[in-house]
Motif scaffolding. Structure first.
Motif, PDB file in Angstrom:
ATOM      1  N   UNK A   1     -11.137   3.860  -2.061  1.00 51.07           N
ATOM      2  CA  UNK A   1     -11.928   3.463  -3.230  1.00 51.07           C
ATOM      3  C   UNK A   1     -11.086   2.661  -4.224  1.00 51.07           C
ATOM      4  N   UNK A   2      -9.826   3.054  -4.321  1.00 48.30           N
ATOM      5  CA  UNK A   2      -8.927   2.347  -5.244  1.00 48.30           C
ATOM      6  C   UNK A   2      -8.496   1.004  -4.669  1.00 48.30           C
ATOM      7  N   UNK A   3      -8.480   0.916  -3.335  1.00 49.62           N
ATOM      8  CA  UNK A   3      -7.931  -0.282  -2.686  1.00 49.62           C
ATOM      9  C   UNK A   3      -9.006  -1.002  -1.863  1.00 49.62           C
ATOM     10  N   UNK A   4     -10.239  -0.938  -2.356  1.00 50.86           N
ATOM     11  CA  UNK A   4     -11.372  -1.484  -1.613  1.00 50.86           C
ATOM     12  C   UNK A   4     -11.160  -2.897  -1.097  1.00 50.86           C
ATOM     13  N   UNK A   5     -10.602  -3.757  -1.931  1.00 48.43           N
ATOM     14  CA  UNK A   5     -10.450  -5.153  -1.506  1.00 48.43           C
ATOM     15  C   UNK A   5      -9.525  -5.300  -0.300  1.00 48.43           C
ATOM     16  N   UNK A   6      -8.545  -4.403  -0.222  1.00 46.53           N
ATOM     17  CA  UNK A   6      -7.635  -4.436   0.919  1.00 46.53           C
ATOM     18  C   UNK A   6      -8.407  -4.122   2.201  1.00 46.53           C
TER      19      UNK A   6
ATOM     20  N   UNK B   1      -7.358   4.664   4.635  1.00 47.83           N
ATOM     21  CA  UNK B   1      -8.215   3.936   3.716  1.00 47.83           C
ATOM     22  C   UNK B   1      -9.698   4.120   4.056  1.00 47.83           C
TER      23      UNK B   1
ATOM     24  N   UNK C   1       0.809  -1.216   0.000  1.00 43.26           N
ATOM     25  CA  UNK C   1       0.000   0.000   0.000  1.00 43.26           C
ATOM     26  C   UNK C   1       0.843   1.268   0.000  1.00 43.26           C
TER      27      UNK C   1
ATOM     28  N   UNK D   1      -4.634   1.172 -15.303  1.00 43.21           N
ATOM     29  CA  UNK D   1      -5.993   0.893 -14.876  1.00 43.21           C
ATOM     30  C   UNK D   1      -6.411   1.864 -13.761  1.00 43.21           C
ATOM     31  N   UNK D   2      -5.476   2.112 -12.852  1.00 42.95           N
ATOM     32  CA  UNK D   2      -5.772   3.043 -11.767  1.00 42.95           C
ATOM     33  C   UNK D   2      -6.006   4.444 -12.333  1.00 42.95           C
ATOM     34  N   UNK D   3      -5.169   4.826 -13.295  1.00 46.95           N
ATOM     35  CA  UNK D   3      -5.335   6.139 -13.920  1.00 46.95           C
ATOM     36  C   UNK D   3      -6.705   6.234 -14.600  1.00 46.95           C
TER      37      UNK D   3
ATOM     38  N   UNK E   1     -12.657 -12.484  -1.527  1.00 53.20           N
ATOM     39  CA  UNK E   1     -11.962 -11.777  -0.449  1.00 53.20           C
ATOM     40  C   UNK E   1     -11.244 -12.767   0.459  1.00 53.20           C
TER      41      UNK E   1
ATOM     42  N   UNK F   1      -2.444 -13.803   1.526  1.00 58.36           N
ATOM     43  CA  UNK F   1      -1.534 -12.991   2.333  1.00 58.36           C
ATOM     44  C   UNK F   1      -0.948 -13.793   3.479  1.00 58.36           C
TER      45      UNK F   1
ATOM     46  N   UNK G   1     -18.701   2.149  -5.813  1.00 58.34           N
ATOM     47  CA  UNK G   1     -17.406   1.998  -6.470  1.00 58.34           C
ATOM     48  C   UNK G   1     -17.500   2.042  -7.990  1.00 58.34           C
ATOM     49  N   UNK G   2     -18.484   1.357  -8.554  1.00 56.14           N
ATOM     50  CA  UNK G   2     -18.582   1.289 -10.010  1.00 56.14           C
ATOM     51  C   UNK G   2     -19.777   2.025 -10.571  1.00 56.14           C
TER      52      UNK G   2
ATOM     53  N   UNK H   1     -19.020  -0.427  -0.183  1.00 55.09           N
ATOM     54  CA  UNK H   1     -18.920  -0.127  -1.612  1.00 55.09           C
ATOM     55  C   UNK H   1     -19.634   1.184  -1.936  1.00 55.09           C
TER      56      UNK H   1
ATOM     57  N   UNK I   1      -8.083 -13.846  -1.192  1.00 59.65           N
ATOM     58  CA  UNK I   1      -7.062 -12.805  -1.079  1.00 59.65           C
ATOM     59  C   UNK I   1      -6.429 -12.817   0.303  1.00 59.65           C
TER      60      UNK I   1
ATOM     61  N   UNK J   1      -1.689   0.558  -6.641  1.00 67.50           N
ATOM     62  CA  UNK J   1      -2.539   1.648  -7.097  1.00 67.50           C
ATOM     63  C   UNK J   1      -4.018   1.260  -7.035  1.00 67.50           C
ATOM     64  N   UNK J   2      -4.308   0.019  -7.425  1.00 71.33           N
ATOM     65  CA  UNK J   2      -5.726  -0.313  -7.510  1.00 71.33           C
ATOM     66  C   UNK J   2      -5.937  -1.785  -7.176  1.00 71.33           C
ATOM     67  N   UNK J   3      -6.788  -2.004  -6.251  1.00 66.84           N
ATOM     68  CA  UNK J   3      -7.221  -3.370  -5.964  1.00 66.84           C
ATOM     69  C   UNK J   3      -8.627  -3.280  -5.425  1.00 66.84           C
ATOM     70  N   UNK J   4      -9.556  -3.253  -6.334  1.00 64.12           N
ATOM     71  CA  UNK J   4     -10.937  -3.197  -5.897  1.00 64.12           C
ATOM     72  C   UNK J   4     -11.777  -3.920  -6.929  1.00 64.12           C
ATOM     73  N   UNK J   5     -12.707  -4.677  -6.409  1.00 62.63           N
ATOM     74  CA  UNK J   5     -13.528  -5.456  -7.295  1.00 62.63           C
ATOM     75  C   UNK J   5     -14.566  -4.543  -7.930  1.00 62.63           C
ATOM     76  N   UNK J   6     -14.333  -4.207  -9.192  1.00 64.41           N
ATOM     77  CA  UNK J   6     -15.303  -3.373  -9.886  1.00 64.41           C
ATOM     78  C   UNK J   6     -15.930  -4.244 -10.952  1.00 64.41           C
TER      79      UNK J   6
END
Lengths: 609, 378
Positions: free
Chosen positions: B366-371, B351, A533, B217-219, A575, A582, B238-239, B317, A578, A556-561
């Motif tokens: 929002x970018x790292x939602x799964x985390x 976050x 992160x 993708x993030x951009x 989830x 880890x 989110x989407x 979300x 994931x 940069x990005x890890x989100x389920x869209x």
């Protein structure tokens, strides 16, 4: 059995093993011999039956020795008792090979009819000769289009000194020449010579831990006779046990009332620890002991060390138990508890070689289901301090400060590479790159050359063998022996993740290649460690000086869209997966590091991996 | 407890998209008539077993609902109307494939009471459309929208995808421009995820799929939010983006962790605390409805702990997050107590935001939602 029957029986026993280079067809020949002697019905016959463990089957190498008793009706009309003793086929297990050979009177030497003699074959031939074995050369794979049996026979005569006419031609794969081999065993391998009435002398050539029976000891009776109920003593350790059960493998375990001279079988005696049954040790009677143990026993010293750590710190005790259990089966495995700042509690383990290390590691993961972090292997360095003290260091992170060190010595091996003429240049280049000192080069015939170098063991244990194979298209064969310690310009290189020094990643390198190695390692780590992160700098340093650096970019990005509709359980599973992933990584400082990263310090240079 | 949302699955398609791993079948030679009959039977049985006083949202998805003929589709819509007690201010969405909804079909849908269309655009780039295996043209989208407007549809959503193979930022910006030109009320934008059993998965395994980097993708996600915001399409999940008042009621059902019916092959439902999955393969689905009345392959009674976890990983979300009050009312517990070891480290890392009345994702989150979501699995 009456004493005279034992003598009579002795004359009909033939004990032999098969020695061969990897891939020259040892296991296949063993299968054929079992078939011919009807030890197994067709239904029971599995390919390469002697390679019992899955792992062995996968790697195609025999790790554990096996001994099988076979009945063979020879052309002379007599029935003979064969004991076929299988040997491991890797340079890491030379001592085991030598002990299983010591349990025999003869050996079948398999030589590939196309490839001829290989360095390792030669090493095993010398071991066999050391043990005074009658050697029967078998030229195998004679039905291959590329077979040159005449040339190979000549080679056998020139290189080993065995007469050409002694060679048996065979193709184990297609069952050609198998009778010839069995008859040669009857004719040429001498029967055992010990006295069945003398005090017991039995040599341990292997042991196996069974959770229900304790240690199963594989023994060869050299002198005397042993029966259940008798008390026996292990001469190296002095431990005594009462024999519960004796038997032979046919290859199924077959219980016997006694084992006597020439027999090769197993003994069960409520032994709880394989360490009490050391390979090469002599078993004697506790009541009527022999004075002299059998020659050749030595305690094996590991040459390669690494740290084994559970990924999940809760598995520490399980890992200890796993090592204890493996040690029961493998007396050459050593371990002691150690602590790493980065990895927590674990064990520093000693192995005979890199293959041995990989096998143990895989067995712990597969059989005991423990996820492991393995640190890069190290050899034992001898560190001479300015105050005159000498330290032995098997863990790079334990290296003292540079200022306190007068000089460092590292173990060297004499490496013999046997290779066709065309690859001499490539091999020499490799050996030079691995800091080797050229010793000698000898032509065995117009095409085959033996090149001898003295090379630091640390260079060998990393990737020498693999590189050698690839640079010579697999034609080179290789053997080595430890020759002692030499002074080297070595330094400790540390690795920092997020400005935090990670002890488990420290490595000892030669000063001249430190810069290059450092660069390769930080690049490799950048590749292996997933984005976190936050941005993570990766640095290599010698003392306080940073010599290489790379950066792992921030995630940069890890989100389920993605639209999963109402399938919530799928989202949950994703989830959970994931999260599980880890858990398989080690949290070092604040960085999640995957297992492979700890081996990355082996990266030699760019483009070489 | 009332179940107010209905999802109906139409598992037929005229072409199979390269990324799609939903339950779908090539429409040719499928027993459509019979399938629709059995869907109706499932509706009847469901409402009998789980009565509800009112339904406020209906979503007909696929597959491709508009791959059905006008007659077939009308039969399905009529069945829905017959069996579910639809309240006056309902939302009724049908997924529409550009080009496969002609005037007649749209007219019929409007007559039946459908009041929202979700159009599967994915991208306005002709080349990319081909890459992802769709056979419509960018022009089909504007034509379909025009037809829909003419038929009185005042709530239209476009589905977009980003992170497509070889997709460049310029291409994506272009798609966003054209999207905003369409003057629609709602946008859903999903990033491509390669799933097993798809053409893309096969290509990826062979190393023949060149996907945009994580950074690109993030951009793209960043640009997506920025551009739609400018066009007054507010991000509410989110989407998902909508003009004020046009947030999808149906999708909010999922994110609010409320119950819903699921009708048809491969559908999922959540009724009275039990999650169920229907058989996906048509023969199995049909046989089960015929013989047992219900096509369930899986039933799971969600535990209290799981409910709270789901409340969080679904609820977060939403841009508005999960309110303390809602959580308290639903679970009789304080959100901050329940997740006292989980929330503070996440707010510290920037976050999550805890504003004292609700917990929600930060911009970074929002970018790292799964985390974040992963942490709420206890």
């Amino acid at each position: 059995m009456k004493p005279e029957d034992r003598i009579k029986r002795r004359e009909k026993i033939r004990n032999f093993s098969i020695i061969a280079h990897i891939d020259h067809g040892k296991s296949t020949l063993a299968d054929r011999i079992l078939e011919k002697t009807s030890a197994l019905t067709q239904r029971e016959m599995k390919d390469q039956i002697l390679d019992a463990m899955d792992l062995e089957r996968e790697r195609g190498i025999t790790i554990k020795l096996n001994a099988v008793q076979l009945k063979y009706k020879a052309e002379d009309g007599e029935e003979y008792i064969f004991h076929l003793i299988d040997t491991p086929g890797h340079v890491d297990f030379t001592y085991e090979v030598s002990r299983s050979l010591a349990a025999c009177e003869g050996a079948l030497l398999i030589v590939d009819a196309a490839q001829g003699i290989e360095a390792q074959t030669l090493a095993n031939v010398y071991l066999a000769l050391d043990n005074d074995l009658e050697i029967i050369p078998v030229i195998n794979k004679i039905d291959l289009p590329s077979a040159e049996p005449e040339r190979v026979k000549q080679e056998v005569e020139d290189v080993i000194g065995l007469p050409q006419e002694d060679c048996v031609l065979a193709s184990a794969k297609n069952g050609i020449g198998i009778e010839g081999i069995l008859e040669a065993v009857v004719d040429k391998v001498p029967p055992p010579s010990g006295d069945p009435s003398a005090p017991l002398k039995a040599m341990i050539f292997d042991s196996l831990y069974d959770p229900y029976r304790g240690v199963i000891v594989y023994i060869r009776i050299v002198e005397g006779t042993v029966k259940p109920g008798e008390k026996v003593r292990m001469m190296a350790t002095g431990k005594e046990f009462e024999v519960q059960e004796l038997g032979v493998f046919t290859p199924k375990p077959d219980i016997r009332e006694e084992l006597t001279v020439g027999d090769v079988g197993f003994m069960i005696a409520s032994i709880k620890n394989v360490g009490d049954t050391r390979v090469g040790d002599t078993v004697t009677s506790a009541k009527n002991p022999t004075t002299e143990p059998l020659p050749g026993y030595r305690k094996l010293n590991p040459m390669v060390f690494c740290g084994l750590y559970p990924v999940d710190t809760n598995d520490y005790n399980d890992l200890r138990e796993a090592l204890e259990k493996l040690e029961l089966n493998d007396a050459s495995l050593q371990y002691e508890a150690e602590t790493s700042q980065a990895l927590g509690f674990g064990f520093r383990c000693g192995f005979l070689g890199l293959l041995h290390m990989e096998i143990i590691q895989e067995r712990i993961e597969r059989e005991f289901n423990i996820d492991l972090i393995t640190t890069a292997p190290s050899v034992i360095y001898s560190v001479h301090l300015t105050d005159g003290d000498i330290l032995t260091i098997d863990n790079p992170s334990k290296m003292p400060d540079q200022q306190k060190i007068e000089h460092v010595e590292e173990p060297y091996v004499k490496a013999q590479v046997m290779v066709p003429n065309d690859f001499v240049g490539a091999v020499m280049e490799l050996c030079q790159k691995k800091r080797g000192d050229y010793i000698d080069m000898q032509y065995m015939d117009e095409n085959r050359v033996t090149i001898t170098y003295e090379i630091p063991l640390s260079e060998i244990v990393f990737d020498f063998f693999d590189t050698l194979k690839s640079t010579t298209k697999g034609y080179a064969s290789f053997d080595y022996e430890l020759i002692g310690y030499k002074e080297s310009r070595l330094v400790k290189m540390d690795i920092l993740l997020n400005a935090e020094q990670i002890d488990a990643l420290s490595v000892i390198v030669h000063r001249d290649s430190a810069f290059q190695r450092g660069k390769a390692i930080v690049e490799k780590l950048k590749e292996l460690i997933p984005r976190q992160q936050f941005e993570v700098p990766v640095q290599a340093s010698i003392g306080q000086k940073i010599i290489a650096r790379s950066t792992i970019k921030a995630m940069r990005k890890n989100v389920l869209a993605k639209c999963y509709g109402g399938d919530i359980s799928r989202k949950r599973k994703l989830l959970e997966k994931q999260k599980e992933g880890k858990k398989r990584m080690k949290s070092v400082g604040s960085v999640e590091v995957p297992q492979e990263a700890f081996m990355s310090v082996l990266s030699m240079d760019e483009g070489n991996n | 407890m009332n179940t107010r949302a209905v999802y109906i699955h139409v598992p037929f398609c005229e072409q199979i998209c390269h990324y799609c791993d939903f339950n779908k079948f090539y429409i040719k030679n499928q027993p459509i008539e019979e399938y629709l009959d059995l869907c109706e039977k499932e509706m009847a049985n469901t409402i009998e077993r789980f009565p509800t006083s009112e339904v406020t949202s209906i979503y007909v998805g696929g597959g491709t609902p508009t791959s059905l003929s006008t007659e077939h589709l009308s039969k399905l819509l009529r069945a829905i109307r017959t069996h579910f007690p639809i309240r006056d201010d309902y939302e009724w969405t049908v997924e529409v494939n550009p080009g496969s909804a002609d005037n007649k079909k749209l007219e019929m849908m409007k007559e039946m009471g459908v009041n929202r269309l979700s159009i599967g655009v994915q991208t306005f780039d002709q080349e990319l459309l081909k890459t992802i295996g769709r056979d419509h043209n960018p022009e089909d989208v504007s034509n379909t929208i025009k037809l829909a407007r003419n038929n009185g549809f005042s709530n239209i959503s476009l589905d977009l995808m980003f992170g497509l193979p070889n997709q460049t930022m310029d291409q994506f910006r272009e798609t966003l421009e054209r999207t905003m030109d369409m003057q629609i009320e709602h946008v859903s934008a999903y990033s491509l995820k390669i799933e097993a059993k798809t053409v893309f998965y096969q290509l990826m395994k062979k190393g023949k799929l060149s996907l945009p980097s994580e950074d690109l993708e993030a951009d793209m996600y960043h640009v997506l939010r920025e551009q739609l915001e400018k066009a007054n399409l507010q991000q509410y999940e989110i989407s998902n983006f909508a003009k004020r008042g046009f947030e999808s009621k149906h999708n909010l059902t999922y994110w609010n962790n409320e119950s819903y019916f699921g009708i048809g092959a491969g559908s999922h439902s959540y009724i009275n605390g039990v999650r169920r999955a229907n058989y996906g393969p048509l023969p199995k689905y049909m046989k089960a409805v015929q013989s047992l009345g219900f096509p369930y392959i899986e039933e799971h009674e969600v535990t209290f702990k799981e409910k709270m976890e789901e409340e969080m990983f679904m609820g977060l979300r939403k841009i508005s997050g999960v309110s303390f009050k809602t959580f308290r009312e639903k679970y009789g517990m304080e959100i901050e107590d329940t997740f006292k070891n989980i929330i503070p480290p996440l707010t510290e890392k920037g976050l999550l935001i805890n504003d004292g009345t609700s917990i929600r994702l930060s911009n970074k989150g929002l970018f790292l939602g799964n985390e974040v979501f992963e942490k709420f699995l206890m």
